[in-house]
Enzyme design. Structure first.
Site, short mmCIF file in Angstrom:
data_model
loop_
_atom_site.label_atom_id
_atom_site.label_comp_id
_atom_site.label_asym_id
_atom_site.label_seq_id
_atom_site.Cartn_x
_atom_site.Cartn_y
_atom_site.Cartn_z
N LYS A 1 0.84 -1.21 0.00
CA LYS A 1 0.00 0.00 0.00
C LYS A 1 0.87 1.26 0.00
O LYS A 1 0.69 2.15 -0.81
CB LYS A 1 -0.92 0.03 1.24
CG LYS A 1 -1.96 -1.08 1.25
CD LYS A 1 -2.88 -0.94 2.45
CE LYS A 1 -2.16 -1.10 3.78
NZ LYS A 1 -1.61 -2.44 4.01
N THR A 2 1.80 1.30 0.94
CA THR A 2 2.63 2.49 1.05
C THR A 2 3.49 2.65 -0.19
O THR A 2 3.68 3.76 -0.70
CB THR A 2 3.51 2.39 2.32
OG1 THR A 2 2.64 2.19 3.44
CG2 THR A 2 4.31 3.65 2.54
N ASP B 1 -2.12 7.99 3.95
CA ASP B 1 -1.72 6.60 4.28
C ASP B 1 -2.30 6.25 5.66
O ASP B 1 -2.59 7.14 6.45
CB ASP B 1 -0.18 6.50 4.32
CG ASP B 1 0.31 5.04 4.23
OD1 ASP B 1 -0.53 4.13 4.12
OD2 ASP B 1 1.54 4.82 4.28
N GLU B 2 -2.47 4.99 5.96
CA GLU B 2 -2.99 4.52 7.26
C GLU B 2 -4.34 5.18 7.58
O GLU B 2 -4.58 5.63 8.69
CB GLU B 2 -1.99 4.81 8.39
CG GLU B 2 -0.58 4.28 8.14
CD GLU B 2 -0.38 2.83 8.53
OE1 GLU B 2 -1.36 2.16 8.91
OE2 GLU B 2 0.77 2.36 8.43
N GLN C 1 -5.96 -3.30 10.52
CA GLN C 1 -4.87 -2.71 11.28
C GLN C 1 -5.29 -1.45 12.02
O GLN C 1 -4.45 -0.62 12.40
CB GLN C 1 -3.69 -2.40 10.36
CG GLN C 1 -3.06 -3.65 9.79
CD GLN C 1 -1.79 -3.32 8.99
OE1 GLN C 1 -0.80 -2.88 9.53
NE2 GLN C 1 -1.86 -3.54 7.69
N ARG D 1 4.71 -7.72 10.93
CA ARG D 1 5.93 -6.91 10.80
C ARG D 1 7.11 -7.77 10.37
O ARG D 1 8.15 -7.28 9.95
CB ARG D 1 6.31 -6.23 12.14
CG ARG D 1 5.31 -5.22 12.70
CD ARG D 1 4.88 -4.20 11.71
NE ARG D 1 3.63 -4.59 11.07
CZ ARG D 1 3.18 -4.07 9.93
NH1 ARG D 1 3.88 -3.16 9.30
NH2 ARG D 1 2.04 -4.46 9.40
P1 ATP Z 1 1.57 -2.21 6.01
O1 ATP Z 1 0.14 -2.67 5.94
O2 ATP Z 1 2.35 -2.95 7.01
O3 ATP Z 1 1.67 -0.71 6.08
P2 ATP Z 1 2.00 -1.98 3.16
O4 ATP Z 1 0.79 -2.56 2.51
O5 ATP Z 1 2.09 -0.51 3.23
O6 ATP Z 1 2.21 -2.64 4.60
P3 ATP Z 1 4.59 -1.85 1.97
O7 ATP Z 1 5.32 -1.47 3.18
O8 ATP Z 1 4.34 -0.84 0.93
O9 ATP Z 1 3.24 -2.57 2.40
O10 ATP Z 1 5.30 -3.09 1.27
C1 ATP Z 1 5.71 -4.23 2.03
C2 ATP Z 1 6.99 -4.79 1.44
O11 ATP Z 1 6.75 -5.41 0.19
C3 ATP Z 1 8.03 -3.73 1.17
O12 ATP Z 1 9.30 -4.24 1.48
C4 ATP Z 1 7.86 -3.46 -0.31
O13 ATP Z 1 9.02 -2.95 -0.88
C5 ATP Z 1 7.53 -4.84 -0.84
N1 ATP Z 1 6.73 -4.78 -2.07
C6 ATP Z 1 5.51 -4.24 -2.22
N2 ATP Z 1 5.05 -4.39 -3.48
C7 ATP Z 1 6.01 -5.04 -4.17
C8 ATP Z 1 6.14 -5.50 -5.54
N3 ATP Z 1 5.19 -5.30 -6.45
N4 ATP Z 1 7.28 -6.13 -5.85
C9 ATP Z 1 8.25 -6.34 -4.95
N5 ATP Z 1 8.19 -5.95 -3.67
C10 ATP Z 1 7.08 -5.30 -3.26
MG MG Z 2 2.18 0.83 4.87
#
Ligand code: ATP
Ligand code: MG
Length: 753
Positions: A31-32, A218-219, A249, A598
């Site tokens: 997402k981020t 975000d969040e 979350q 995490r």
């Molecule tokens: P959270 O819910 O914990 O905030 P999130 O959904 O924001 O998580 P991110 O932190 O953006 O997730 O990504 C999680 C991990 O997966 C990061 O290390 C990111 O670089 C990796 N990642 C996300 N998308 C891809 C992709 N398409 N290819 C490779 N790696 C990815």
């Molecule tokens: Mg995130």
């Protein structure tokens, strides 16, 4: 814009640039990352940087996001973009226009502690018994009211109108009046006053509605009602709002976050496009499976199916300790083992439900000689001497800030006692001016000596106010420390406390200098604002060589190769309050989900049969969340050991923590058995200065030696000089520049290079 590093669904989210967009997805699904790419894509499509407003959960996350965007679109491109927490964005808006609400632009931001001081004063004035109406409770009620956008009168109209509510209403009114007189805003005000500014001054709102063509959050699951309103108003014209979040979350319900903001997004905004990300890129399949299984026990949630291509990975390790010390020792032992296998300490985190649990773990890290950082706890800016210094600076910027003025008027001691202050306050009240205004010409009712002392103090403050523009900021702060005597007053303390406090004041000057370099801003008000906006969640500095210790709440959005979740016990996690209530239980389970997700590669769970916390011995049952993880995913460390050794009875000796006497007394910096620490010179005794003669100490460190400092990390010795207890050492740190310490108490040890 090259979106090839995104999967097709992420790519869709990053390329739909117009209209309301909801990215609703599970943990670690990118997402981020998608949000960051979307910002870069907007810039790439010609949206000017100043037309973008992005809000994240911490200042640190905001900084990282800006850097990542710049990496994608080139340096300097994102400079004019507004990115920060809700609070920092609001402060920026208020600094421009708060005069329209009758406040001065130089307003001060009051923290919890300042609020309590005001409330206590007001209760005293109104003859309210603090036991009947504890100021902390009042603070909470006022905050709740503000977060529902209720004024004191509106709050009262909705209340039960009891005697208590009447008194609370009086205190609430007096509190609001006082903050206005002091030209101060509390944290909730930052948002509330911004909304008020928008409502009362349509041209201001229109300006921002036109300016911000795109708003991204975000969040989003952790926004509250006021934040929701803020976002809604800002995007009412452009309709370009992108929010990102995970209902699973949402962990700040207890602080007023409203999970409905995300669940009802599709109803609240028109023509919403919803994107769901389902592939997890963070964790191994076993870890993800455990997280999915736990969260499935919640009823009020949107069903999601998170999957991963990652291999199963190792099972989750479970350790049942005899007590909390045994648990901490196990964690340290595993951390050391992982390090031995090549994992950096910065890739490990130890999580717990509440801060007090960190003490034992921290002590064990100290004794085991493993580098760690506690995230949270007492902040640097909460230390007494630092707050004193800041109070001077605050009065210099905003003389109406009476909370700060009362803190410093007799600090250092200058014979201005409480009785004198009370008379001065009475005089200020009768003239209807701020306390500061009566200082230059104190009332004649005071006797000669206090009058002179007050006069001298006023003169000092005016001198400082005048000096402000004549020197660079950091130099000015140093000037304030010496002119006010804050430096010197420390002389009377014992050597250890003196050095620690003086180091903190030196550190403050360094922090000001760092602020100037990083932000390019050289105003005192800018610096103070930056300090006020540092939140609990911003206290971590990037430190690749340290294990991070923090609460589960603080871990949101972050990721580590190895995660330890300690205290998996009923009444602790879930907390005893949650055990009683269904709603709280669901929020607690979401917190477990946040914690588990995490971890990238390894997850360790631990609990203790017996635990002393809050000075009480408890025997808690294993956490319900443990039972919700299928056994096939768990490797119960003790069970495996029993099977291997064919033991019948489950008795085993706990992992023995190193005894304090092995390496010196606890709580005195880094005491360790050097032989146990990878990279530490053999035969060296780590800094237990008291056990060694100082000449031995002097001989131990030579210019050029590499050393590790508990707080500042690695550095190189520059100089060692002085004798006995006076001996000093200067060390050049990579991240903090050169610092000087008293050799006998500095928490340092030599490391191999
Ligand atoms: P959270 O819910 O914990 O905030 P999130 O959904 O924001 O998580 P991110 O932190 O953006 O997730 O990504 C999680 C991990 O997966 C990061 O290390 C990111 O670089 C990796 N990642 C996300 N998308 C891809 C992709 N398409 N290819 C490779 N790696 C990815
Ligand atoms: Mg995130």
């Amino acid at each position: 814009m090259d979106l090839s590093k995104l999967n097709p669904v992420q790519r869709e989210a990053a390329s739909v640039l117009e209209g309301p967009l909801l990215i609703l997805a599970g943990a670690g699904s990118g997402k981020t990352r998608t949000l960051t790419y979307r910002i870069a894509n907007l810039l790439d499509h010609g949206v000017p940087a100043y037309g973008i407003l992005a809000m994240t959960f911490t200042n640190k996350a905001a900084r990282e996001m800006r850097e990542r965007v710049e990496k994608l679109v080139g340096p300097g491109t994102a400079e004019d973009m507004w990115i920060g927490t809700f609070h920092s964005v609001c402060v920026r808006i208020l600094r421009r226009d708060i005069e329209k609400l009758g406040y001065q632009r130089s307003f001060t931001i009051y923290d919890d502690d300042d609020q309590l001081r005001v409330l206590k004063d007001q209760e005293k004035k109104l003859n309210v018994d603090e036991k009947f109406l504890p100021p902390k409770e009042v603070r909470r009620e006022i905050s709740n009211a503000k977060n529902r956008l209720l004024s004191a009168d509106e709050w009262f109209a909705q209340s039960d109108k009891s005697r208590r509510s009447q008194l609370l209403h009086d205190v609430f009114l007096a509190y609001e009046q006082t903050l206005r007189e002091y030209s101060a805003l509390d944290f909730d005000d930052l948002l509330v006053k911004t909304l008020q500014l928008f409502m009362d001054n349509p041209p201001v709102l229109e300006y921002y509605q036109r300016k911000f063509r795109h708003v991204l959050v975000d969040e989003y699951q952790d926004t509250n009602y006021v934040q929701y309103e803020f976002v809604r108003l800002l995007t009412a014209v452009s309709n370009n709002l992108c929010v990102v979040g995970d209902d699973d979350q949402s962990i700040y319900g207890w602080r007023g976050a409203d999970i409905r903001n995300i669940l009802e997004f599709e109803k609240d905004f028109q023509n919403v496009r919803v994107v769901k990300l389902e592939q997890n890129y963070r964790s191994t399949a076993n870890i993800l499976d455990a997280a999915n299984q736990v969260i499935a026990h919640n009823e009020g949630r949107k069903e999601k199916a998170l999957w991963t291509e990652a291999p199963a990975g190792e099972k989750i390790q479970l350790y049942t300790a005899q007590d909390e010390r045994d648990e901490a020792a196990w964690i340290c032992q595993r951390a050391r083992q992982l390090h031995g296998q090549g994992m950096s300490f910065g890739e490990m985190a130890v999580l717990y439900r509440s801060h007090p649990q960190s003490r034992v773990i921290e002590e064990m890290f100290v004794r085991s000689g493993l580098p760690y950082r506690v995230f949270g706890g007492t902040r640097f800016y909460d230390r007494r001497e630092v707050k004193d210094a800041l109070a001077y600076l605050r009065v210099i910027v905003n003389p109406a800030d009476t909370v700060s003025l009362k803190r410093i008027i007799n600090n250092p001691k200058r014979s201005i006692g409480d009785a004198t202050v009370a008379q001065l306050e009475a005089e200020a009240a009768s003239q209807q001016v701020p306390l500061f205004s009566v200082l230059p010409d104190p009332p004649l009712s005071l006797s000669a000596r206090p009058r002179r002392c007050v006069g001298d103090f006023a003169e000092l403050m005016f001198r400082l106010i005048a000096a402000q523009d004549n020197m660079p900021l950091a130099e000015f702060v140093q000037h304030v420390l010496s002119e006010t005597g804050l430096d010197a007053q420390l002389d009377n303390e014992d050597a250890e406390a003196y050095t620690a406090r003086r180091d903190n004041l030196l550190e403050l000057v360094a922090a000001v200098r760092e602020y100037e370099t990083k932000s390019g801003d050289h105003t005192l008000s800018g610096y103070l604002e930056n300090v006020s906006l540092i939140t609990d969640l911003d206290r971590q500095e990037d430190a690749p060589q340290y294990v991070t210790l923090m609460t589960l709440h603080a871990a949101k959005g972050l990721e580590y190769d190895a995660v330890f979740i300690s205290g998996m016990e009923e009444n602790l996690f879930p907390s005893y309050r949650a055990v009683m209530e269904d709603d709280r239980m669901e929020e607690e389970r979401r917190l477990a989900y946040v914690g588990i997700t995490r971890a990238r590669k390894l997850l360790f769970l631990s609990l203790a049969r017996q635990r002393t916390i809050y000075n009480q011995i408890n025997h808690n049952a294993p956490s319900i969340f443990l039972k919700e993880i299928p056994e096939r995913l768990i490797n119960d460390v003790q069970k495996t050991a029993r099977q291997r050794f064919g033991e019948e009875t489950p008795r085993r000796a706990p992992v023995r923590p190193p005894r304090p006497t092995d390496f010196g007394t606890p709580g005195m910096g880094l005491k360790r058995d050097p032989a146990q620490i990878p990279g530490v010179t053999k035969g060296f005794v780590a800094s237990p200065a008291r056990a060694l003669s100082s000449s031995a100490l002097l001989n131990m460190y030579r210019p050029g030696d590499r050393v590790m400092h508990r707080k500042f990390g690695e550095g190189t010795v520059e100089r060692v000089w002085g004798k006995g207890g006076e001996a000093r050492i200067s060390i050049s740190f990579t991240a903090y520049g050169v610092k000087e310490f008293s050799l006998s108490i500095a928490p340092i040890f030599k490391i191999d290079t």
